[in-house]
Design an enzyme around this catalytic site. Sequence first.
Site, PDB file in Angstrom:
ATOM      1  N   LYS A  81       0.851  -1.192   0.000  1.00 40.61           N
ATOM      2  CA  LYS A  81       0.000   0.000   0.000  1.00 40.61           C
ATOM      3  C   LYS A  81       0.885   1.241   0.000  1.00 40.61           C
ATOM      4  O   LYS A  81       1.825   1.342   0.789  1.00 40.61           O
ATOM      5  CB  LYS A  81      -0.932   0.008   1.211  1.00 40.61           C
ATOM      6  CG  LYS A  81      -1.946   1.160   1.184  1.00 40.61           C
ATOM      7  CD  LYS A  81      -2.978   1.030   2.294  1.00 40.61           C
ATOM      8  CE  LYS A  81      -2.392   1.369   3.655  1.00 40.61           C
ATOM      9  NZ  LYS A  81      -3.407   1.361   4.726  1.00 40.61           N
TER      10      LYS A  81
ATOM     11  N   LYS B 197       1.394  11.525  18.394  1.00 43.53           N
ATOM     12  CA  LYS B 197      -0.050  11.376  18.576  1.00 43.53           C
ATOM     13  C   LYS B 197      -0.327  10.576  19.850  1.00 43.53           C
ATOM     14  O   LYS B 197       0.386   9.622  20.172  1.00 43.53           O
ATOM     15  CB  LYS B 197      -0.681  10.700  17.368  1.00 43.53           C
ATOM     16  CG  LYS B 197      -0.682  11.573  16.116  1.00 43.53           C
ATOM     17  CD  LYS B 197      -1.476  10.935  14.984  1.00 43.53           C
ATOM     18  CE  LYS B 197      -1.526  11.836  13.771  1.00 43.53           C
ATOM     19  NZ  LYS B 197      -2.329  11.250  12.672  1.00 43.53           N
TER      20      LYS B 197
ATOM     21  N   ARG C 163     -10.304  -2.348   6.863  1.00 49.13           N
ATOM     22  CA  ARG C 163      -9.444  -3.248   7.639  1.00 49.13           C
ATOM     23  C   ARG C 163      -9.161  -2.690   9.024  1.00 49.13           C
ATOM     24  O   ARG C 163      -8.926  -3.426   9.969  1.00 49.13           O
ATOM     25  CB  ARG C 163      -8.170  -3.581   6.888  1.00 49.13           C
ATOM     26  CG  ARG C 163      -7.205  -2.430   6.545  1.00 49.13           C
ATOM     27  CD  ARG C 163      -6.291  -2.054   7.692  1.00 49.13           C
ATOM     28  NE  ARG C 163      -5.052  -1.476   7.259  1.00 49.13           N
ATOM     29  CZ  ARG C 163      -4.409  -0.545   7.924  1.00 49.13           C
ATOM     30  NH1 ARG C 163      -4.929  -0.009   9.041  1.00 49.13           N
ATOM     31  NH2 ARG C 163      -3.244  -0.107   7.489  1.00 49.13           N
TER      32      ARG C 163
END
Length: 328
Positions: free
Chosen positions: A71, A229, A115
């Site tokens: 990907k 994050k 997913r």
Amino acid sequence: METLLLNKEDVDVNTPMPELISAVEDAFAAYENGDAQMPAKSYIDLPQYNGDFRSMPAYLDAGSWDAAGIKWVNVHPDNPDDFDLPTVMGTMVYSDPENAYPLALMDGTELTMKRTGAAAAVATDHLAIEDATSFGVVGAGVQAYTQLEAIAAVRDIEEVVVSDIDDEAVQKFVDYFADDFDVRGGSIADAGHCDVLSTVTPVEEPLVAPEDLADHTHVNAMGADAEGKHELADDILLASKLVIDDYAQTTHSGEINVPYNAGVLTDADIYGEIGEIVTGQKDGRTTDDTVTVFDSTGLAIQDVAAAHVVYEHADEHDNGYPFDLLGV
């Protein structure tokens, strides 16, 4: 031979959630058992464009099937305002592992949402209380939708609470699911006191505090996918049964990355990886557990597993656009 081009709608149609959840669970098991190859996610930083590219290749052997792919995904926060494009876009190349032929090119953005929901469902199935009927989500963006869709496939969800600073996004979510669930907007604490909570925000300052959770809540921490994050207060992570998807990725860019790299959280605070649980090497939820947390960064094996499901159903349903990519 031909390559199949599959757009967002094709990916959506060809990902039946129960089958996708099973495939993602198979991928976790294959990775744990040493039947998968997944090089570290690589980054190309483009500060001049306030963005980056990420490449995520993998191969997995799930026993009855094997699959390979990569990907290629970006994160460009200025895209919506400057180009009327999504912040995140992805393209998945799905290949035959036996001869390397590119079987399909498919939309990786929809694939990622599907997913990601499936991964949360796998964790929820192993870590949430068996009789869970309520689901909360913090963040009403696109990821929130597949979180509910997937988790409702493994638990009999009746009540849903969505929390977001954007009232319009909350109302859109409520309207979308109004016919299927008792769904309403609420505070973070309202969402956190559900049996299952998913957090899908990009924040760097924790917004979920210990008092926002019930004493049995299972939390899917899905938002952290880059350094800095951090959605959950450190005290939640330290007090919970903490399960991660991959040690290297979560310590670098998952929910635990900030407290881990500050030395607040250590290896001793991590209960295990989800692969150890799905293969039975470690217990999922037990009667002694209170809050459980799944730290998900998103793995390339999940993308390959999802692409396998999409391709098999696209071929079966004869949809997508076949074209001669290589001319062979």
